[in-house]
Enzyme design. Sequence first.
Site, short mmCIF file in Angstrom:
data_model
loop_
_atom_site.label_atom_id
_atom_site.label_comp_id
_atom_site.label_asym_id
_atom_site.label_seq_id
_atom_site.Cartn_x
_atom_site.Cartn_y
_atom_site.Cartn_z
N CYS A 5 59.61 -23.35 -30.65
CA CYS A 5 58.46 -23.90 -31.46
C CYS A 5 58.63 -24.15 -32.92
O CYS A 5 59.28 -23.31 -33.53
CB CYS A 5 57.03 -22.95 -31.26
SG CYS A 5 55.70 -23.57 -32.15
N CYS A 47 55.23 -18.84 -37.51
CA CYS A 47 54.36 -17.64 -37.37
C CYS A 47 55.34 -16.30 -37.50
O CYS A 47 56.34 -16.35 -36.57
CB CYS A 47 53.65 -17.75 -36.28
SG CYS A 47 52.49 -19.36 -36.01
N CYS A 69 56.10 -14.21 -34.20
CA CYS A 69 56.27 -14.62 -33.20
C CYS A 69 57.73 -14.98 -32.58
O CYS A 69 58.57 -15.78 -33.39
CB CYS A 69 55.40 -15.97 -32.92
SG CYS A 69 55.63 -16.97 -31.47
N CYS A 88 45.31 -18.05 -17.59
CA CYS A 88 45.82 -18.73 -18.69
C CYS A 88 47.24 -19.16 -18.74
O CYS A 88 48.09 -18.58 -18.42
CB CYS A 88 45.53 -17.60 -19.94
SG CYS A 88 44.09 -16.87 -19.80
N CYS A 117 42.21 -21.41 -18.48
CA CYS A 117 42.29 -21.21 -20.07
C CYS A 117 43.70 -21.85 -20.31
O CYS A 117 44.70 -21.85 -19.75
CB CYS A 117 42.24 -19.78 -20.34
SG CYS A 117 42.56 -19.40 -22.14
N CYS A 176 38.31 -18.98 -26.91
CA CYS A 176 38.85 -17.73 -26.84
C CYS A 176 40.01 -17.66 -28.61
O CYS A 176 40.74 -18.37 -28.66
CB CYS A 176 40.01 -17.74 -25.52
SG CYS A 176 41.12 -16.27 -25.88
N ARG A 198 38.94 -8.61 -25.97
CA ARG A 198 40.16 -8.47 -24.90
C ARG A 198 41.18 -7.56 -25.56
O ARG A 198 41.71 -8.02 -26.86
CB ARG A 198 40.47 -9.84 -24.49
CG ARG A 198 42.03 -9.70 -23.56
CD ARG A 198 42.50 -11.07 -23.09
NE ARG A 198 41.47 -11.57 -22.41
CZ ARG A 198 41.39 -12.76 -22.30
NH1 ARG A 198 42.01 -13.81 -23.01
NH2 ARG A 198 40.39 -13.47 -21.53
S1 SF4 Z 1 52.43 -18.14 -32.57
FE1 SF4 Z 1 54.35 -18.75 -31.96
S2 SF4 Z 1 54.27 -20.35 -30.28
FE2 SF4 Z 1 52.36 -20.17 -31.37
S3 SF4 Z 1 52.27 -21.65 -33.08
FE3 SF4 Z 1 52.97 -19.73 -33.97
S4 SF4 Z 1 55.50 -19.76 -33.52
FE4 SF4 Z 1 54.41 -21.37 -32.12
#
Ligand code: SF4
Length: 363
Positions: free
Chosen positions: A55, A59, A62, A99, A130, A190, A262
């Site tokens: 990705c 974040c 993550c 989901c 979802c 959600c 949740r």
């Molecule tokens: S949480 Fe992870 S998968 Fe979702 S946008 Fe951020 S880096 Fe990408």
Amino acid sequence: MEALVRHDWRVAEVNALFALPFNDLLFRAQQVHRQHFDANQVQVSTLLSIKTGACPEDCKYCPQSARYKTGLEAERLMEVEQVLERAREAKAAGSSRFCMGAAWRNPHDRDMPYLLRMVQEVKAMGMETCMTLGMLTADQALRLADAGLDYYNHNLDTSPEFYGEIISTRTYQDRLDTLQNVRDAGMKICSGGIVGLGESANDRAGLLVQLANLSPQPESVPINMLVKVQGTPLAQQDEVDPFDFIRIIAVARIMMPTSHVRLSAGREKMNDQMQALCFLAGANSIFYGCKLLTTANPDENSDMQLFKRLGILPEQRVQKPDLMQEQALHEVMQAKRDDAEALFYDATKPRSKQSQLGSLRRD
Ligand code: SF4
């Protein structure tokens, strides 16, 4: 008196809820919970990662971000048939909602036909659908809604004030805009957040204020406990105090009385007692299955055992397109419960009966 759904919450007021003695807070949350829900039912969803890793977003929590070396193997978008096979398994295991999550900044138009087919066919199985695919344009949201997507997940993660410490590649407003597009397309929302990112008590209150002041409030509010993954910038964060986490569930329940709250990521780290207190505090939805996107989740059978010990039943879908299917789902869950029962030693049963149960266990 019925708990009102309010959209004018302020941080100071939420902090006052957090400051209540634990028993008072839980009592209040349970009272609100019982006004809107059966306190002994928990909605069960299954989450499948349909496209893993690589990705472009940053974040900090993550493992799917391409920026961090976590050893996660990136995978392309799954074939539609594979996704449908997993959905059938989820249904057979008792899930009422399926989901599908993709690690994207946003879906590309070339992906849309595949995504739309997944939604249509999972929906045709009689499950709620979802997706969580990153940011959505208004047009993408409409196309997904037309295909039958019930819910779209897009978390706010934390308070607007702390957000910049965690993510720099999309803004808080981007997230709110996606939520608005989802709402405008007629889908349910959600949206929740993560606890344990290094946020302050004010940030926790601030996140809940943002969620509760959305109008309408999100139908589903996942509260995640950070899963620390080696290689991510937050791998060394302090543990969240379990009582603090339970308090967040209780405050979320009071502020969003009609939403499903949740228990999401981090449940693997919670013992049965902590999960039971979360249910008492008003949590009434879990992810069910052995993987929560890319981190571990308690396996189905241990969930069934816990449900059995607490007298909890999986919540049935409210909209029933096919009563026979609904009945079949209930029977599967009942069979699962009976199977879980076989895992307990019941001292009231004679030994011969116990050994029969033991043989069931090995099957
Ligand atoms: S949480 Fe992870 S998968 Fe979702 S946008 Fe951020 S880096 Fe990408």
